[in-house]
Scaffold this motif. Structure first.
Motif, short mmCIF file in Angstrom:
data_model
loop_
_atom_site.label_atom_id
_atom_site.label_comp_id
_atom_site.label_asym_id
_atom_site.label_seq_id
_atom_site.Cartn_x
_atom_site.Cartn_y
_atom_site.Cartn_z
N SER A 149 0.83 -1.20 0.00
CA SER A 149 0.00 0.00 0.00
C SER A 149 0.87 1.26 0.00
CB SER A 149 -0.91 -0.02 1.23
OG SER A 149 -1.83 1.03 1.18
N THR A 163 -5.92 0.63 4.78
CA THR A 163 -7.23 1.05 5.29
C THR A 163 -7.61 2.45 4.81
OG1 THR A 163 -6.10 1.78 7.30
CG2 THR A 163 -7.12 -0.40 7.34
N GLU A 164 -6.66 3.17 4.24
CA GLU A 164 -6.94 4.51 3.73
C GLU A 164 -7.35 4.43 2.26
OE1 GLU A 164 -4.09 7.54 4.54
OE2 GLU A 164 -3.62 6.76 6.54
N LYS A 165 -8.45 5.02 1.92
CA LYS A 165 -9.00 4.96 0.57
C LYS A 165 -8.04 5.51 -0.48
CE LYS A 165 -11.97 4.57 -2.82
NZ LYS A 165 -12.16 3.26 -3.48
N SER A 166 -7.25 6.50 -0.12
CA SER A 166 -6.36 7.14 -1.09
C SER A 166 -5.13 6.29 -1.42
CB SER A 166 -5.89 8.50 -0.57
OG SER A 166 -5.16 8.35 0.64
N PRO A 220 -10.61 -0.49 1.74
CA PRO A 220 -11.59 0.04 0.78
C PRO A 220 -11.41 -0.47 -0.64
CG PRO A 220 -10.74 1.80 2.17
CD PRO A 220 -9.90 0.60 2.46
N ASP A 221 -10.15 -0.74 -1.05
CA ASP A 221 -9.89 -1.17 -2.42
C ASP A 221 -9.59 -2.66 -2.52
OD1 ASP A 221 -10.13 1.46 -3.45
OD2 ASP A 221 -8.10 1.91 -2.75
N ARG A 223 -11.79 -5.53 -0.87
CA ARG A 223 -12.79 -6.16 0.00
C ARG A 223 -13.20 -7.53 -0.57
NH1 ARG A 223 -15.55 -0.61 0.96
NH2 ARG A 223 -14.89 -0.12 3.09
#
Length: 494
Positions: A149, A163-166, A220-221, A223
């Motif tokens: 990530s 865990t961060e969407k960005s 978020p990306d 799941r």
């Protein structure tokens, strides 16, 4: 120190200390703890004094090589070693094109001129962190996987929680028309990143099969369910337009459930690696708890032909290799996730091994039928991470020969012409990196290309080997313009 050892009595040592066995048991019963079971930022773990003493005693007795000592069979010559340079991360996969070798590294990639295999020369090094930087080439394009990530898709990104969407993970594409100055031209984000990738090249486009796994509701990306692969289409004339064109579901039933139904087996949440044989429109998938055979006649829509499991001896289906006749597949088991000493008596010969499967039948009725296991039986210390890893066919008509990396088990050349009776015919290895810690090191990949074996050692750099043996010598006449091992060529019909 370099020595030549051909003693056939050098085989598995007896006895494994309880601490090492306890560590292994933990690794066998637990599934992958992160997005990648391959080595990450932490590559060593301390052991107790008795483990170190036993390794040191084995060295003194000559049962295993000394620390960093190079040994090999009589038919192998060690021609060159090029240590790490600017890129200090773990070395990973290799690809080839003409007189160039491309070497992945957790910190980026390195391009070598191998026109003189005895003296490879660095052409360029590109800093672009993003484990594990699985690498392939096609024409003027180079492809790089990112399975960690990151803060963004640039080569100056930093680590950032999934865990961060960005956060970003996926495929990067470089223009390598100028080998001295590769240019970053495209990025494609993919679900759960890109642990490995496989090219299906066509004249106008390159299709990329992206393997990734270990989803979480917290990502978020990435799941669940994550029961397929991403298919990217890259136009050769406009690589900046690369995009995901499909996400075919390979496991409509969810795949192998793993523990507790199948203790010690990874739950299938995607694929680790895929090998394609474009000339036969076939692919083989190593998908955590499952092995696949599927058709790629329509590359955007791969179709499953057969699926197998081994819930007795396979913990993690890692990679796959076809033989030249396409009537066999070798699947590897990455027992312990590339972080455990598994080449010992406690584990035995059938776990952390290769599984050899015959392909029987025709068309959509083809089946994968298990025949045997193959595992190196040269003794390894309990501090040496050792497991079946990346390898390639050695192209000889009428024989099924393979060269393969085994981490600190070294490089093995073996014959599986008889699916039920595989045997090693040559080897190269170094002794333990250390005797007081379980250490991830040794060859990540070992591939045969245009008469030589090239090995990317995780810690020691690029090794070049030559094998002189009547069984493998005919392969020296086979020349390729390009080789991505997971895109297997048809060596004899080109």
């Amino acid at each position: 120190m370099i020595s030549l050892r051909t003693n056939p009595a050098r085989r598995r040592r007896l006895g494994v200390v309880a601490a090492a066995a306890g560590l292994l048991a933990t690794l066998l019963t637990a599934g992958p703890a992160a997005a990648s079971p391959d080595p990450g930022d932490t590559s060593t773990a301390r052991t107790d004094a008795s483990t170190a003493q036993q390794a040191e005693a084995a060295i003194r007795s000559g049962e295993i090589p000394g620390v960093d000592e190079v040994v090999h069979s009589g038919n192998i010559t060690h021609l060159a070693n090029v240590p790490k340079d600017a890129l200090k991360g773990l070395n990973t996969d290799l690809a080839f094109q003409g007189k160039y070798a491309y070497a992945g590294n957790y910190d980026g990639f390195r391009i070598f001129d191998i026109s003189n295999p005895k003296s490879p020369r660095t052409v360029s090094q590109v800093l672009c962190p993003g484990s594990q930087n699985d690498i392939s080439v096609s024409g003027d394009l180079l492809f790089l996987s990112t399975d960690s990530s990151r803060s963004d898709d640039s080569c100056t990104s930093t680590t950032q929680p999934a865990t961060e969407k960005s956060s970003w993970e996926g495929m990067k594409v470089f223009d390598i028309s100028d080998k001295r100055n590769p240019k970053y031209v495209a990025a494609v984000e993919t679900a759960c990143g890109s642990h490995t990738h496989t090219l299906v090249p066509e004249r106008r486009n390159v299709y990329v099969y992206v393997s990734s796994y270990s989803p979480s509701e917290a990502f978020p990306d990435c799941r669940p369910p994550h029961d397929g692969i991403s298919v990217i289409k890259v136009p050769r004339s406009a690589p900046e337009k690369a995009a995901v064109v499909n996400f075919p579901v390979l496991f409509p039933d969810g795949g192998n459930p793993g523990a507790p139904t199948n203790p010690g087996v990874s739950r299938t949440t995607g694929c680790h690696d895929i090998t394609v044989l474009p000339s036969k429109d076939l692919a083989a998938g190593a998908c955590m708890g499952d092995g696949l055979l599927f058709s790629i006649e329509d590359p955007e829509n791969p179709r499953i032909i057969d699926r197998v499991q081994d819930n007795v001896n396979f913990a993690f289906w890692h990679s796959a290799t076809f033989n030249q006749k396409t009537d066999k597949v070798v699947f590897t088991d990455e027992l312990g996730g590339g972080g455990a000493a598994t080449c010992n008596d406690e584990v035995g010969p059938d776990r952390g091994a290769n599984g050899i499967y015959d392909i029987v039948g025709r068309g959509d009725h083809r089946k994968l039928v298990f025949r045997s296991y193959f595992k190196i039986d040269r003794p390894q210390a309990d501090t040496e991470v050792c497991v079946a890893h990346n390898g390639s066919i050695i192209p000889v008509k009428g024989r099924d020969l393979m060269v393969q990396a085994w981490y600190q088990g070294g490089v093995s050349v073996w014959d599986f012409t008889d699916s039920s009776r595989p045997k090693e015919i040559g080897y190269f290895e170094r002794g333990p990196v250390t005797t007081d810690a379980v250490t991830t090191a040794g060859p990540w990949s070992a591939y045969y290309y245009n008469g030589y074996i090239y090995s990317n050692d995780i810690a020691k750099g690029l090794d070049v080997l030559k094998i002189d043996d009547r069984r493998t010598d005919p392969a020296k006449r086979v020349r390729l313009d390009e080789l991505n091992v997971q895109t297997q060529p048809d060596y004899f019909d080109r």
